[in-house]
Design an enzyme around this catalytic site. Structure first.
Site, PDB file in Angstrom:
ATOM      1  N   LYS A   1       0.649  -1.499  -0.125  1.00  0.00           N
ATOM      2  CA  LYS A   1       0.393   0.384   0.378  1.00  0.00           C
ATOM      3  C   LYS A   1       0.903   1.091   0.045  1.00  0.00           C
ATOM      4  O   LYS A   1       1.004   2.141  -0.732  1.00  0.00           O
ATOM      5  CB  LYS A   1      -0.988  -0.458   1.394  1.00  0.00           C
TER       6      LYS A   1
ATOM      7  N   GLN B   1      -4.205  -1.291   9.623  1.00  0.00           N
ATOM      8  CA  GLN B   1      -3.793  -2.990   8.948  1.00  0.00           C
ATOM      9  C   GLN B   1      -4.882  -3.843  10.207  1.00  0.00           C
ATOM     10  O   GLN B   1      -4.085  -4.222  11.170  1.00  0.00           O
ATOM     11  CB  GLN B   1      -2.601  -3.542   8.881  1.00  0.00           C
TER      12      GLN B   1
ATOM     13  N   ASP C   1     -10.473   3.722   4.890  1.00  0.00           N
ATOM     14  CA  ASP C   1     -10.855   1.675   3.887  1.00  0.00           C
ATOM     15  C   ASP C   1     -12.761   1.817   4.187  1.00  0.00           C
ATOM     16  O   ASP C   1     -13.224   0.204   4.413  1.00  0.00           O
ATOM     17  CB  ASP C   1     -10.573   0.757   5.225  1.00  0.00           C
TER      18      ASP C   1
END
Ligand code: NAD
Length: 293
Positions: free
Chosen positions: A52, A96, A119
């Site tokens: 990412k 994460q 997200d």
């Protein structure tokens, strides 16, 4: 049979984003900035976060990687999130997953400012998704929608079967495919571990999205000839002959199913790359929303 190549489709998204950042910079504006928090040193999580960050750099976004110890207290992580929420230079925040046992994922998700929740996991953003309002779409289902658009896969009136009902993949995927969107308007069946006649349901599908985390689960005898197959699964399967000691396997038995399907995503090189494309698009969207305020 069409291979739904994530390298090609994600490259198209990254090219578009790169040129948008270049024009921002040329106009004297700051770059979009994504902050990623990685707790502990889980191998798969390390790989995802590194990828990412690398993708951010490649298209001209600023990025920050904040590492926290596996043993970190929940309060310390929540404090770090609050700092990023308050930092005017940060547009997007991602933590994460999965997180170590001492930390509540739900508390962490709810601590992120919904305006920086790239997200798309915050309940406020999920609520908007359900109501068809503009929001941050969770990156993996967003990436799949972008892939369906890129390859112009017909969805209107089709029967889509989604296997898996997680908050990050299956459930939002079922909402998007059933929504009145350019690549929505499907009739959706959402299957899970308590679905009794899964093979039969799958055989009636025009589109199957497999997101259950069981390598090679979808077999050719579960697939209608000509169906479109989206394989979300990523499982590390031990293989002493592989350089790293494991191979990445999807939820679909690719050799068998690719002989029956009309289109299929490979693993690796399919949905995973589109997930990053979705995240990058969300980050630019967060930046644009904040800049316009
Ligand atoms: P999860 O474990 O949270 O959810 C799995 C779902 O599958 C559950 O809803 C469960 O009910 C269902 N399920 C399990 N066994 C089943 C069975 N035998 N029949 C029917 N349904 C069954 O998983 P997740 O986080 O949604 O991830 C699913 C897979 O997708 C994993 O392999 C994960 O690594 C992968 N993943 C990939 C990406 C990507 O970018 N490609 C992103 C996220 C997750």
């Amino acid at each position: 049979m069409l291979i739904l190549d994530g390298k090609i489709a994600s490259q198209a998204v990254r090219n578009e984003l790169r040129s948008r950042v270049a024009s921002l910079v040329q106009a004297g504006k700051r770059r979009p900035h994504l902050a990623a928090i990685l707790v502990g040193n889980n191998g798969a999580s390390e790989t995802y976060v590194a990828s990412k960050v690398k993708n951010c750099e490649e298209i001209g976004f600023a990025s920050s990687l904040i590492r926290m110890d596996e043993q970190v207290a929940e309060t310390a992580l929540l404090d770090q999130i609050r700092q990023l929420n308050a930092d005017p230079a940060i547009d997007g925040i991602l933590v994460q997953l999965p997180l170590p046992k001492q930390i509540s994922e739900q508390k962490v998700i709810e601590a992120i400012d919904p305006a920086k929740d790239v997200d798309g996991f915050h309940p406020a953003n999920v609520g908007k998704l359900v109501q068809g309002l503009p929001t941050f779409i969770p990156a993996t289902p967003y990436g799949i929608m972008l892939m369906l658009e890129y390859f112009d896969i017909p969805t209107k009136g089709k029967h889509a079967v989604v296997i898996g009902r997680s908050n990050i993949v299956g459930r939002p995927m079922s909402i998007l495919l059933s929504s009145n969107l350019p690549k929505g308007n499907c009739t959706v069946t959402l299957c899970h571990s308590h679905t009794p006649n899964l093979a039969e349901v799958c055989r009636s599908a025009d589109i199957i999205v497999a997101a259950l985390g069981k390598p090679g689960f979808v077999k050719a005898n579960m697939v209608k000839p000509g169906a479109v197959i989206i394989d979300v699964g990523i499982t590390r399967v031990t293989d002493p002959t592989a350089a790293k000691g494991f191979r990445i396997k999807g939820d679909v038995d690719y050799p068998e199913v690719s002989a029956v399907a009309s289109a299929i995503t490979p693993v690796p090189g399919g949905v995973g790359l589109m997930t990053i494309a979705g995240l990058l698009k969300n980050t630019l969207q967060a930046y644009e929303q904040r800049e316009s305020e």
